[in-house]
Motif scaffolding. Structure first.
Motif, PDB file in Angstrom:
ATOM      1  N   GLY A  40      -6.042 -21.354  -3.560  1.00  0.00           N
ATOM      2  CA  GLY A  40      -7.405 -21.966  -3.306  1.00  0.00           C
ATOM      3  C   GLY A  40      -8.377 -21.169  -2.559  1.00  0.00           C
ATOM      4  N   LEU A  41      -8.123 -20.065  -1.803  1.00  0.00           N
ATOM      5  CA  LEU A  41      -9.166 -19.284  -1.267  1.00  0.00           C
ATOM      6  C   LEU A  41      -9.659 -18.491  -2.306  1.00  0.00           C
ATOM      7  N   LEU A  42      -9.176 -18.236  -3.401  1.00  0.00           N
ATOM      8  CA  LEU A  42      -9.924 -17.500  -4.715  1.00  0.00           C
ATOM      9  C   LEU A  42     -10.868 -18.354  -5.354  1.00  0.00           C
ATOM     10  N   PRO A  43     -12.310 -18.127  -5.182  1.00  0.00           N
ATOM     11  CA  PRO A  43     -13.166 -19.188  -5.431  1.00  0.00           C
ATOM     12  C   PRO A  43     -13.042 -19.095  -7.012  1.00  0.00           C
ATOM     13  N   GLY A  44     -12.916 -20.458  -7.582  1.00  0.00           N
ATOM     14  CA  GLY A  44     -12.954 -20.569  -8.839  1.00  0.00           C
ATOM     15  C   GLY A  44     -11.501 -20.468  -9.495  1.00  0.00           C
ATOM     16  N   LEU A  48      -7.328 -34.773  -7.065  1.00  0.00           N
ATOM     17  CA  LEU A  48      -7.614 -35.289  -5.571  1.00  0.00           C
ATOM     18  C   LEU A  48      -7.225 -33.968  -4.883  1.00  0.00           C
ATOM     19  N   ASP A  49      -6.149 -33.116  -5.139  1.00  0.00           N
ATOM     20  CA  ASP A  49      -5.910 -31.666  -4.582  1.00  0.00           C
ATOM     21  C   ASP A  49      -6.942 -30.764  -4.708  1.00  0.00           C
ATOM     22  N   THR A  50      -7.406 -30.527  -5.931  1.00  0.00           N
ATOM     23  CA  THR A  50      -8.422 -29.762  -6.438  1.00  0.00           C
ATOM     24  C   THR A  50      -9.905 -30.108  -5.895  1.00  0.00           C
ATOM     25  N   VAL A  51     -10.278 -31.269  -5.670  1.00  0.00           N
ATOM     26  CA  VAL A  51     -11.438 -31.699  -5.018  1.00  0.00           C
ATOM     27  C   VAL A  51     -11.422 -31.304  -3.698  1.00  0.00           C
ATOM     28  N   ILE A  52     -10.328 -31.718  -2.953  1.00  0.00           N
ATOM     29  CA  ILE A  52     -10.321 -31.656  -1.667  1.00  0.00           C
ATOM     30  C   ILE A  52     -10.224 -30.137  -1.252  1.00  0.00           C
ATOM     31  N   GLY A  53      -9.612 -29.124  -2.261  1.00  0.00           N
ATOM     32  CA  GLY A  53      -9.486 -27.827  -1.954  1.00  0.00           C
ATOM     33  C   GLY A  53     -10.713 -27.075  -2.356  1.00  0.00           C
ATOM     34  N   SER A  54     -11.614 -27.694  -2.890  1.00  0.00           N
ATOM     35  CA  SER A  54     -12.807 -26.967  -3.376  1.00  0.00           C
ATOM     36  C   SER A  54     -13.808 -26.788  -2.293  1.00  0.00           C
ATOM     37  N   VAL A  55     -13.634 -27.694  -1.083  1.00  0.00           N
ATOM     38  CA  VAL A  55     -14.555 -27.328  -0.249  1.00  0.00           C
ATOM     39  C   VAL A  55     -14.303 -26.244   0.974  1.00  0.00           C
ATOM     40  N   LEU A 107      -4.829 -36.261 -21.299  1.00  0.00           N
ATOM     41  CA  LEU A 107      -4.871 -36.513 -19.968  1.00  0.00           C
ATOM     42  C   LEU A 107      -5.186 -34.955 -19.387  1.00  0.00           C
ATOM     43  N   LEU A 108      -4.454 -34.028 -19.847  1.00  0.00           N
ATOM     44  CA  LEU A 108      -4.655 -32.604 -19.429  1.00  0.00           C
ATOM     45  C   LEU A 108      -5.915 -31.901 -19.959  1.00  0.00           C
ATOM     46  N   LEU A 109      -6.472 -32.441 -21.003  1.00  0.00           N
ATOM     47  CA  LEU A 109      -7.926 -32.014 -21.271  1.00  0.00           C
ATOM     48  C   LEU A 109      -8.779 -32.393 -20.278  1.00  0.00           C
ATOM     49  N   GLY A 110      -8.624 -33.662 -19.806  1.00  0.00           N
ATOM     50  CA  GLY A 110      -9.711 -34.243 -18.686  1.00  0.00           C
ATOM     51  C   GLY A 110      -9.459 -33.681 -17.562  1.00  0.00           C
ATOM     52  N   LEU A 111      -8.184 -33.203 -17.085  1.00  0.00           N
ATOM     53  CA  LEU A 111      -7.804 -32.343 -16.076  1.00  0.00           C
ATOM     54  C   LEU A 111      -8.473 -31.218 -15.961  1.00  0.00           C
ATOM     55  N   LEU A 112      -8.488 -30.474 -17.133  1.00  0.00           N
ATOM     56  CA  LEU A 112      -9.101 -29.066 -17.370  1.00  0.00           C
ATOM     57  C   LEU A 112     -10.764 -28.932 -17.221  1.00  0.00           C
ATOM     58  N   LEU A 136     -15.391 -28.023 -13.971  1.00  0.00           N
ATOM     59  CA  LEU A 136     -16.644 -28.302 -13.372  1.00  0.00           C
ATOM     60  C   LEU A 136     -16.615 -28.178 -11.872  1.00  0.00           C
ATOM     61  N   ILE A 137     -15.443 -28.403 -11.261  1.00  0.00           N
ATOM     62  CA  ILE A 137     -15.099 -28.166  -9.772  1.00  0.00           C
ATOM     63  C   ILE A 137     -15.333 -26.670  -9.559  1.00  0.00           C
ATOM     64  N   ALA A 138     -14.690 -26.023 -10.192  1.00  0.00           N
ATOM     65  CA  ALA A 138     -14.797 -24.650 -10.090  1.00  0.00           C
ATOM     66  C   ALA A 138     -16.092 -23.874 -10.230  1.00  0.00           C
ATOM     67  N   THR A 139     -16.635 -24.214 -11.385  1.00  0.00           N
ATOM     68  CA  THR A 139     -18.273 -23.943 -11.481  1.00  0.00           C
ATOM     69  C   THR A 139     -19.039 -24.332 -10.480  1.00  0.00           C
ATOM     70  N   LEU A 140     -19.124 -25.434  -9.839  1.00  0.00           N
ATOM     71  CA  LEU A 140     -19.904 -25.836  -8.905  1.00  0.00           C
ATOM     72  C   LEU A 140     -19.473 -25.079  -7.701  1.00  0.00           C
ATOM     73  N   SER A 141     -18.029 -24.611  -7.130  1.00  0.00           N
ATOM     74  CA  SER A 141     -17.678 -24.033  -6.189  1.00  0.00           C
ATOM     75  C   SER A 141     -18.435 -22.521  -6.310  1.00  0.00           C
ATOM     76  N   LEU A 142     -18.330 -22.097  -7.420  1.00  0.00           N
ATOM     77  CA  LEU A 142     -19.056 -20.696  -7.592  1.00  0.00           C
ATOM     78  C   LEU A 142     -20.594 -20.854  -7.564  1.00  0.00           C
ATOM     79  N   LEU A 143     -21.142 -21.871  -7.881  1.00  0.00           N
ATOM     80  CA  LEU A 143     -22.504 -21.943  -7.875  1.00  0.00           C
ATOM     81  C   LEU A 143     -23.091 -21.923  -6.253  1.00  0.00           C
TER      82      LEU A 143
END
Length: 157
Positions: free
Chosen positions: A40-44, A80-87, A129-134, A139-146
């Motif tokens: 998670g330390l690697l952005p995106g 939740l793990d992804t959202v929490i880890g993106s901060v 389900l996995l497509l929704g996760l992807l 979106l979360i990774a893009t937001l983090s990079l922005l």
């Protein structure tokens, strides 16, 4: 899937979950963390890698035949793990405590320990389900990079 192959799969998934969430002890404490918060330390890219490993656990759980409701819970744990880890910073620390993969193995083991009739895997549901996760992780990774790009622009890096 035979009982022996299910047992082998469960053992392999436990090892992967341990590696991702609990493999590294913090000396002098009872706490452990794994590769997931380190990735998670690697952005995106870290979010994608962590999610890919977590999604593998969900795919294998589906092969074992767990019901849709548990597959959904597993994907929610990953989200939740992804959202929490993106901060930045705080998220990485929180990510080390959430341990979505360990929670998902616990769901799988609880299902495994209770006698259930054999179910056919609903691959169509799993793909959606996995497509929704992807999409969510993208979106979360893009937001983090922005956010990082904006921060670097502010400090004229």
């Amino acid at each position: 899937m035979t009982h022996n192959s299910k047992t082998s799969t469960l053992r392999r998934l436990r090892r992967l979950s341990h590696l991702l969430d609990n493999a590294i002890p913090i000396p002098g404490t009872p706490w452990r963390f794994g590769l997931d918060p380190v990735l998670g330390l690697l952005p995106g890219a870290g979010d994608f890698l962590g999610t890919a490993f977590s999604a593998y656990i969900v795919i294998e759980a589906a092969r074992i035949g767990i019901p849709r409701s548990l597959l959904g819970q597993m994907v929610i744990n990953i989200l939740l793990d992804t959202v929490i880890g993106s901060v930045p910073v705080v998220g990485d620390i929180a990510d080390a405590t959430w341990k979505a993969n360990a929670k998902n193995i616990e769901l799988l083991e609880t299902y495994w320990d209770s006698p259930q009739p054999e179910k056919q895997t609903d691959w169509f549901f799993l793909v959606w389900l996995l497509l929704g996760l992807l999409i969510a992780v993208t979106l979360i990774a893009t937001l983090s990079l922005l956010v990082i790009k904006g921060f670097l622009a502010v400090i004229n890096f």
